[in-house]
Design an enzyme around this catalytic site. Structure first.
Site, mmCIF file in Angstrom:
data_model
loop_
_atom_site.group_PDB
_atom_site.id
_atom_site.type_symbol
_atom_site.label_atom_id
_atom_site.label_comp_id
_atom_site.label_asym_id
_atom_site.label_seq_id
_atom_site.Cartn_x
_atom_site.Cartn_y
_atom_site.Cartn_z
ATOM 1 N N LYS A 127 55.452 30.458 -20.098
ATOM 2 C CA LYS A 127 55.773 29.856 -18.803
ATOM 3 C C LYS A 127 56.953 30.571 -18.158
ATOM 4 O O LYS A 127 56.885 30.992 -16.995
ATOM 5 C CB LYS A 127 56.087 28.369 -18.965
ATOM 6 C CG LYS A 127 56.467 27.682 -17.652
ATOM 7 C CD LYS A 127 56.651 26.196 -17.844
ATOM 8 C CE LYS A 127 57.977 25.867 -18.486
ATOM 9 N NZ LYS A 127 59.128 26.053 -17.550
ATOM 10 N N ASP A 145 53.582 24.600 -15.848
ATOM 11 C CA ASP A 145 54.622 23.626 -16.165
ATOM 12 C C ASP A 145 53.985 22.237 -16.177
ATOM 13 O O ASP A 145 52.756 22.102 -16.121
ATOM 14 C CB ASP A 145 55.786 23.729 -15.176
ATOM 15 C CG ASP A 145 55.422 23.190 -13.795
ATOM 16 O OD1 ASP A 145 54.229 22.983 -13.503
ATOM 17 O OD2 ASP A 145 56.356 22.973 -12.996
#
Length: 215
Positions: A127, A145
């Site tokens: 991420k 996310d």
């Protein structure tokens, strides 16, 4: 309910992306940064903490330790003091000091522009790596996310929880040149309208394209 074909799901994803682009023409990374190093550090700090909270501590952090050289040499207690208002500040202080040292030792003090290299840095997962690639280097990446994951399931793009698998599924639905901005738009939408507890479906610009799974 009949299983949705890949082609239909892809067309719906592109339509939702277009609708969100109209709704949020200013969608962008909401972390404040001036260069790849600052974005890398800020993104590491943002884990389990809001971007707004990170933006409150990074001005002082970067004023005092604004380069890999300065941060790698910083006393942990001094960095912890600056970060004390955000969650997990002690472990995050250790990580950003360690990643700064790794940048100096292995990359000449420069943030690498390859996912394979970024994920070897302390505190950096896919991420964080995709945030840096997309926003610092213009390299397409899908950032899964909590908002992107939740909305992707709610919109019927995936049923999976694993962020890496969700990333792969979304990557098959949209062209690479849309990946980074699609994630920004989904995050804006998740924060401003399609929230976890009370999604405001009545004012959603893409309501007709969404199966509203779990709502």
């Amino acid at each position: 309910m009949a299983r949705e074909s890949r082609a239909s799901k892809s067309a719906r994803a592109e339509a939702i992306n277009a609708g969100l682009a109209l709704e949020y023409p200013d969608a962008h990374c909401e972390l404040d940064f001036r260069n790849p190093f600052e974005l890398l550090v800020a993104t590491v700090l943002s884990a389990q903490t809001t971007d707004a909270a990170v933006n409150k501590v990074t001005p002082e952090l970067f004023a005092r330790f604004g380069s890999p050289e300065l941060l790698a040499a910083a006393p942990a207690a001094d960095v912890e003091f600056v970060l004390r208002s955000i969650g997990l500040f002690r472990s995050k202080a250790r990580n950003i000091i360690a990643l700064s040292a790794r940048l100096l030792a292995e990359y000449g003090g420069e943030v690498p522009a390859r996912l394979e290299d970024l994920v070897t840095l302390p505190g950096v997962g896919r991420k964080t790596a995709n945030v840096v690639l997309g926003n610092a280097f213009g390299i397409p990446g899908i950032t899964v996310d909590t908002h992107v994951g939740r909305l992707s399931r709610r919109m019927g793009f995936t049923r999976l929880e694993d962020p890496v698998k969700v990333e792969a599924e979304l990557g098959r639905l949209l062209p690479p040149e849309e990946w980074t901005m699609f994630c920004h738009r989904m995050i804006f939408h998740g924060r401003r309208c399609c929230t976890a507890r009370k999604p405001e479906c009545g004012r959603c610009p893409v309501l007709e394209l969404c199966p509203r799974r779990g709502v």
